[in-house]
Design an enzyme around this catalytic site. Sequence first.
Site, short mmCIF file in Angstrom:
data_model
loop_
_atom_site.label_atom_id
_atom_site.label_comp_id
_atom_site.label_asym_id
_atom_site.label_seq_id
_atom_site.Cartn_x
_atom_site.Cartn_y
_atom_site.Cartn_z
N THR A 18 102.22 114.21 122.77
CA THR A 18 102.35 113.27 121.97
C THR A 18 103.40 112.21 122.70
O THR A 18 103.10 111.01 122.67
CB THR A 18 102.68 113.36 120.67
OG1 THR A 18 101.71 114.24 119.96
CG2 THR A 18 103.19 112.26 119.80
N SER A 68 98.57 119.48 124.15
CA SER A 68 99.02 120.94 124.26
C SER A 68 98.29 121.89 123.35
O SER A 68 98.52 123.01 123.62
CB SER A 68 100.41 120.94 124.21
OG SER A 68 100.99 121.36 122.75
N THR A 101 104.31 118.94 121.43
CA THR A 101 105.14 120.08 120.65
C THR A 101 104.18 121.14 120.08
O THR A 101 105.01 122.16 120.03
CB THR A 101 105.49 119.02 119.14
OG1 THR A 101 104.48 118.57 118.51
CG2 THR A 101 106.39 117.96 119.76
N ASP A 102 103.06 120.86 120.12
CA ASP A 102 102.19 122.08 119.42
C ASP A 102 102.05 123.41 119.98
O ASP A 102 102.31 124.54 119.36
CB ASP A 102 100.70 121.71 119.35
CG ASP A 102 100.66 120.65 118.13
OD1 ASP A 102 101.41 120.42 117.47
OD2 ASP A 102 99.58 120.16 118.17
C1 SIN Z 1 100.58 117.84 121.61
O1 SIN Z 1 101.15 119.04 121.36
O2 SIN Z 1 100.04 117.78 122.84
C2 SIN Z 1 100.22 116.92 120.54
C3 SIN Z 1 101.24 117.23 119.42
C4 SIN Z 1 102.45 116.67 119.68
O3 SIN Z 1 102.94 116.72 121.00
O4 SIN Z 1 103.30 116.47 118.80
#
Ligand code: SIN
Length: 330
Positions: A18, A68, A101-102
């Site tokens: 993100t 991710s 983050t995922d």
């Molecule tokens: C991801 O994990 O690539 C999408 C969600 C995020 O980064 O918060």
Amino acid sequence: MESDQISKNIVVLGTGGTIAGTASNASDNIGYTAAQVGVAQLLASVPGLRSVLQGVELLSEQVAQVDSKDMSFDIWRTLAQRVAYHLAQADLTGVVITHGTDTLEETAYFLHAVLPRELINAKPVVLTCAMRPASAQNPDGPQNLMDAVAVALTSGAHGVVAVCAGTVHTGLEVQKAHTYKLDAFTSGDAGPLAYMEEGQVRLIRNWPLDPMDKARVAIKDISEADLWPRVEILMNYAGCGGEVVDALLRPCDGVAPLRGLVVAGTGNGTLHQGLEAALRRAVQAGVKVVRSTRCANGRVLPVAGSEFVDSGGLSPVKARVALMLELMGC
Ligand code: SIN
């Protein structure tokens, strides 16, 4: 500027997420596409970085560009190779990785497990991320990036850590705990490693030192992506039976045989009797079973006489990475 400062570098490795995401509407914080902006462009859009760097050179490299949730073993392998390469350079102070983050916690644990000890016990590897896309009205990525670079430049910093929303977590403990809040990560009951205060790190405890004296698998020995041992995660719950385990044990054309199972048990890793019986069948079939917990906090304690080893404090997703690496060495 001192000449020894000018010769120092920080490298930022981009993997997507993100933090590199864009939406068609700046007020949209959820309907965006992750992994759209290249890492060099991302860095160029944070002018405040210059004041954090104080003459240290900022290099960047696009290692991957993914949401991710789609993180792959291939990317992990390449990322570990690139991190190790950069850490080994004498003029490199630290590595920053931009990540979604995922699955950030899985990548953090993977790097913690495979990077050569002499490198990560000497220099920092700092993962950072964002909960809002780069195109948002108030994106959180720029501040997280500045904090990550500040951590990477901090004297004495070492080990794999993650920085988000002004908090620094160790790679071993970091866990995404919220679906939406900017402060989405926790270190569980271990508590954070440090807080960021206007570009300065306020340490709560010592920089992480891995008690193991060598990586779980040397980077050169990490298997090709399609040869990674297949390890699945199951959960215990009311009314849980063993049917899923039995289905997983059944040979299936074109699917690698199951080598390991991590079970996110209830409480201290307890298992419904139906699931427990099926897991025993799995062990008899040569599958390694690791007991973790579905509780967000606390570690599974060893139970005398249990035929399933405990995860040693690792969450189910991290225990899965650890088990894959362990089986890779078999
Ligand atoms: C991801 O994990 O690539 C999408 C969600 C995020 O980064 O918060």
